[in-house]
Motif scaffolding. Sequence first.
Motif, PDB file in Angstrom:
ATOM      1  N   THR A 106      95.270  20.978  -0.480  1.00  0.00           N
ATOM      2  CA  THR A 106      95.237  21.414   1.075  1.00  0.00           C
ATOM      3  C   THR A 106      94.397  20.815   2.013  1.00  0.00           C
ATOM      4  OG1 THR A 106      94.333  23.475   0.830  1.00  0.00           O
ATOM      5  CG2 THR A 106      96.442  23.601   0.030  1.00  0.00           C
ATOM      6  N   VAL A 107      93.051  20.837   1.518  1.00  0.00           N
ATOM      7  CA  VAL A 107      92.095  20.188   2.309  1.00  0.00           C
ATOM      8  C   VAL A 107      91.952  18.552   2.108  1.00  0.00           C
ATOM      9  CG1 VAL A 107      90.919  22.362   2.457  1.00  0.00           C
ATOM     10  CG2 VAL A 107      90.183  20.554   0.859  1.00  0.00           C
ATOM     11  N   ALA A 108      92.614  17.979   1.444  1.00  0.00           N
ATOM     12  CA  ALA A 108      92.495  16.450   1.067  1.00  0.00           C
ATOM     13  C   ALA A 108      92.572  15.873   2.464  1.00  0.00           C
ATOM     14  CB  ALA A 108      93.517  15.973   0.202  1.00  0.00           C
ATOM     15  N   LEU A 114      86.775  13.668   7.560  1.00  0.00           N
ATOM     16  CA  LEU A 114      85.522  13.777   7.522  1.00  0.00           C
ATOM     17  C   LEU A 114      84.780  12.806   6.706  1.00  0.00           C
ATOM     18  CD1 LEU A 114      85.363  17.592   6.924  1.00  0.00           C
ATOM     19  CD2 LEU A 114      84.653  16.404   8.970  1.00  0.00           C
ATOM     20  N   GLY A 115      85.568  11.742   6.111  1.00  0.00           N
ATOM     21  CA  GLY A 115      85.080  10.607   5.282  1.00  0.00           C
ATOM     22  C   GLY A 115      84.394  11.007   4.162  1.00  0.00           C
ATOM     23  N   ILE A 116      84.998  12.151   3.439  1.00  0.00           N
ATOM     24  CA  ILE A 116      84.221  12.752   2.107  1.00  0.00           C
ATOM     25  C   ILE A 116      85.269  12.060   0.815  1.00  0.00           C
ATOM     26  CG2 ILE A 116      84.123  14.842   0.764  1.00  0.00           C
ATOM     27  CD1 ILE A 116      83.573  16.417   3.261  1.00  0.00           C
ATOM     28  N   THR A 117      84.588  11.406   0.013  1.00  0.00           N
ATOM     29  CA  THR A 117      85.205  10.852  -1.316  1.00  0.00           C
ATOM     30  C   THR A 117      84.713  11.726  -2.493  1.00  0.00           C
ATOM     31  OG1 THR A 117      83.395   9.364  -1.710  1.00  0.00           O
ATOM     32  CG2 THR A 117      85.126   8.678  -0.184  1.00  0.00           C
ATOM     33  N   GLN A 118      85.620  11.415  -3.370  1.00  0.00           N
ATOM     34  CA  GLN A 118      85.030  12.185  -4.899  1.00  0.00           C
ATOM     35  C   GLN A 118      83.542  11.868  -5.365  1.00  0.00           C
ATOM     36  OE1 GLN A 118      86.630  14.460  -6.465  1.00  0.00           O
ATOM     37  NE2 GLN A 118      88.248  14.502  -4.654  1.00  0.00           N
ATOM     38  N   ASP A 119      83.287  10.494  -4.837  1.00  0.00           N
ATOM     39  CA  ASP A 119      81.846   9.945  -5.063  1.00  0.00           C
ATOM     40  C   ASP A 119      80.797  10.753  -4.288  1.00  0.00           C
ATOM     41  OD1 ASP A 119      82.773   8.194  -6.906  1.00  0.00           O
ATOM     42  OD2 ASP A 119      82.984   6.485  -5.674  1.00  0.00           O
ATOM     43  N   HIS A 123      77.794  12.891  -5.730  1.00  0.00           N
ATOM     44  CA  HIS A 123      76.527  12.419  -5.264  1.00  0.00           C
ATOM     45  C   HIS A 123      75.790  13.925  -4.712  1.00  0.00           C
ATOM     46  CE1 HIS A 123      73.724  10.331  -2.350  1.00  0.00           C
ATOM     47  NE2 HIS A 123      73.081  10.565  -3.190  1.00  0.00           N
ATOM     48  N   CYS A 124      76.530  14.636  -3.868  1.00  0.00           N
ATOM     49  CA  CYS A 124      76.048  15.867  -3.596  1.00  0.00           C
ATOM     50  C   CYS A 124      75.876  16.932  -4.638  1.00  0.00           C
ATOM     51  CB  CYS A 124      76.939  16.575  -2.357  1.00  0.00           C
ATOM     52  SG  CYS A 124      76.870  15.717  -0.808  1.00  0.00           S
ATOM     53  N   ARG A 125      76.521  16.985  -5.856  1.00  0.00           N
ATOM     54  CA  ARG A 125      76.207  17.947  -6.862  1.00  0.00           C
ATOM     55  C   ARG A 125      74.868  17.328  -7.561  1.00  0.00           C
ATOM     56  NH1 ARG A 125      79.533  16.039 -11.812  1.00  0.00           N
ATOM     57  NH2 ARG A 125      78.159  14.268 -11.386  1.00  0.00           N
ATOM     58  N   ASP A 126      74.619  16.183  -7.579  1.00  0.00           N
ATOM     59  CA  ASP A 126      73.285  15.714  -8.132  1.00  0.00           C
ATOM     60  C   ASP A 126      72.335  16.189  -7.183  1.00  0.00           C
ATOM     61  OD1 ASP A 126      74.820  14.585 -10.172  1.00  0.00           O
ATOM     62  OD2 ASP A 126      74.746  12.692  -9.187  1.00  0.00           O
ATOM     63  N   ILE A 127      72.558  15.879  -6.057  1.00  0.00           N
ATOM     64  CA  ILE A 127      71.313  16.294  -4.863  1.00  0.00           C
ATOM     65  C   ILE A 127      71.217  17.647  -4.854  1.00  0.00           C
ATOM     66  CG2 ILE A 127      70.723  16.328  -2.298  1.00  0.00           C
ATOM     67  CD1 ILE A 127      72.753  13.899  -1.992  1.00  0.00           C
ATOM     68  N   ALA A 128      72.063  18.682  -5.116  1.00  0.00           N
ATOM     69  CA  ALA A 128      72.111  19.954  -5.252  1.00  0.00           C
ATOM     70  C   ALA A 128      71.140  20.477  -6.062  1.00  0.00           C
ATOM     71  CB  ALA A 128      73.403  20.758  -4.983  1.00  0.00           C
ATOM     72  N   GLY A 170      81.569  23.614  -0.183  1.00  0.00           N
ATOM     73  CA  GLY A 170      82.681  24.314  -0.742  1.00  0.00           C
ATOM     74  C   GLY A 170      83.256  23.715  -1.934  1.00  0.00           C
ATOM     75  N   SER A 171      83.249  22.170  -1.790  1.00  0.00           N
ATOM     76  CA  SER A 171      83.927  21.446  -3.044  1.00  0.00           C
ATOM     77  C   SER A 171      82.850  21.794  -4.184  1.00  0.00           C
ATOM     78  CB  SER A 171      83.821  19.964  -2.519  1.00  0.00           C
ATOM     79  OG  SER A 171      84.787  19.765  -1.478  1.00  0.00           O
ATOM     80  N   LEU A 172      81.629  21.774  -3.956  1.00  0.00           N
ATOM     81  CA  LEU A 172      81.006  22.016  -5.219  1.00  0.00           C
ATOM     82  C   LEU A 172      81.100  23.436  -5.744  1.00  0.00           C
ATOM     83  CD1 LEU A 172      77.526  20.444  -3.919  1.00  0.00           C
ATOM     84  CD2 LEU A 172      79.361  19.399  -5.223  1.00  0.00           C
ATOM     85  N   CYS A 173      81.418  24.225  -5.082  1.00  0.00           N
ATOM     86  CA  CYS A 173      81.728  25.929  -5.623  1.00  0.00           C
ATOM     87  C   CYS A 173      83.028  25.607  -6.165  1.00  0.00           C
ATOM     88  CB  CYS A 173      81.529  26.795  -4.406  1.00  0.00           C
ATOM     89  SG  CYS A 173      79.776  26.920  -3.939  1.00  0.00           S
ATOM     90  N   GLN A 174      84.096  24.998  -5.328  1.00  0.00           N
ATOM     91  CA  GLN A 174      85.323  24.864  -6.211  1.00  0.00           C
ATOM     92  C   GLN A 174      85.239  24.337  -7.710  1.00  0.00           C
ATOM     93  OE1 GLN A 174      88.681  25.916  -5.217  1.00  0.00           O
ATOM     94  NE2 GLN A 174      87.121  27.269  -3.732  1.00  0.00           N
ATOM     95  N   ARG A 175      84.536  23.162  -7.972  1.00  0.00           N
ATOM     96  CA  ARG A 175      84.512  22.600  -9.021  1.00  0.00           C
ATOM     97  C   ARG A 175      83.250  23.451  -9.985  1.00  0.00           C
ATOM     98  NH1 ARG A 175      86.346  19.119  -5.267  1.00  0.00           N
ATOM     99  NH2 ARG A 175      87.222  17.235  -6.108  1.00  0.00           N
ATOM    100  N   ALA A 176      82.938  24.603  -9.664  1.00  0.00           N
ATOM    101  CA  ALA A 176      82.165  25.392 -10.446  1.00  0.00           C
ATOM    102  C   ALA A 176      80.856  24.615 -10.958  1.00  0.00           C
ATOM    103  CB  ALA A 176      83.039  25.885 -11.760  1.00  0.00           C
TER     104      ALA A 176
END
Length: 377
Positions: A106-108, A114-119, A123-128, A170-176
């Motif tokens: 629904t947020v795709a 916003l220019g948010i890709t899977q990559d 990337h933000c997972r690794d940064i976090a 939110g995406s990082l939390c959705q993916r646990a």
Amino acid sequence: MPAAPKNPSPRVMGRLRLASQGLLAGGFPSVADAVRWMTAMQAQDLGHALWAVGQRVPGTRASDVRAALDAGTVVRSWPMRGTLHLLAPEDLRWILGITSDRLMSTVAGRHRELGITQDDISHCRDIAVKTTEVLKATEGAHGATREQLFHAFEEAGQTTTAQRGIHLLGSLCQRAWLVQGPMAASSGKAGVQQLFVPFEEWIPESRDLGREEGIAELLFRYLRSHGPATIKDFSWWSQVPLTEARAALTTLHDRLVEVPLDGTSYWLSPETAAMIDDGVPGSRSLLALPGFDEYLLGYQDRSLVLAPEYAERVVPGKNGVFKRIIVSGGEVVGTWARTVSGKSVGVVPEPFAGELGTAAGRAFEAQGRAYLKFMAG
């Protein structure tokens, strides 16, 4: 399937919901017990969520609920509808396994804007993860604030403006991959903001349920804690498609009771249904519930306990912001507000029709005192 009892009135159905949600009699013995029973409690406004738990666990204070968040016996995340809820930690992963794909779809479109890709999300997972490790090593921190993560994202070239940052989180939390952990002890938002922690670090043990088994579990627990409710109520609450919800219901008939009302089937636990014949308590109860409380918000159709002509008094302009509600004998009869004058904090009732009667007025005053005591603790 247990035998259906006689058709109860809407007011009785409302009181059955109070009983199912632990709002009558003794409630629950602990914060964790209440949250686990409810499965997921709306919690985008933390102050309201604290009181929602407090109303279900007599004798507790706001600090007890915050302590449960600090200890990880209760967690706060986005398990459904893109909205924060309180959950038992072992339930979060398997519920996300059911709900996150639909939410992410629904947020795709917004992510494309916003220019948010899977990559970018990876990337933000690794940064976090790296940011939380550095903060733990250098400051002894138990996680990172949203501002700290946004700063780290920006330094790595990931823009966080125009809601891009919150969508990435939110995406990082959705993916646990991340979860909100203990309360932040610094900044001007102390006691309100939570730290973000790597999921596996904060929740090392999770239940593992497949999709069909998980939907059946989620449906049963929803009807046990929110019933009497309809299958459409559950589908709206969980965002599980109706087809899958109805399929799950067929596997649960021997564990639930069906109660018809005005041509609609409502479902609840046998234990709650037994009250219909024995006498449903709470006819003279009066509760000052928080905004966004599951008693009202947790259903697609709220007309069973809230007269449609008063709906906009609770959600003005249908803007999604629920005011605090007064519930008398299972019926929403007004709203209430917190007042601040200098250092003095109080509460005022805002009944829909006229004024509260003498007995109801006294009951509301007692509820107000309990609320102020709870929040001050």
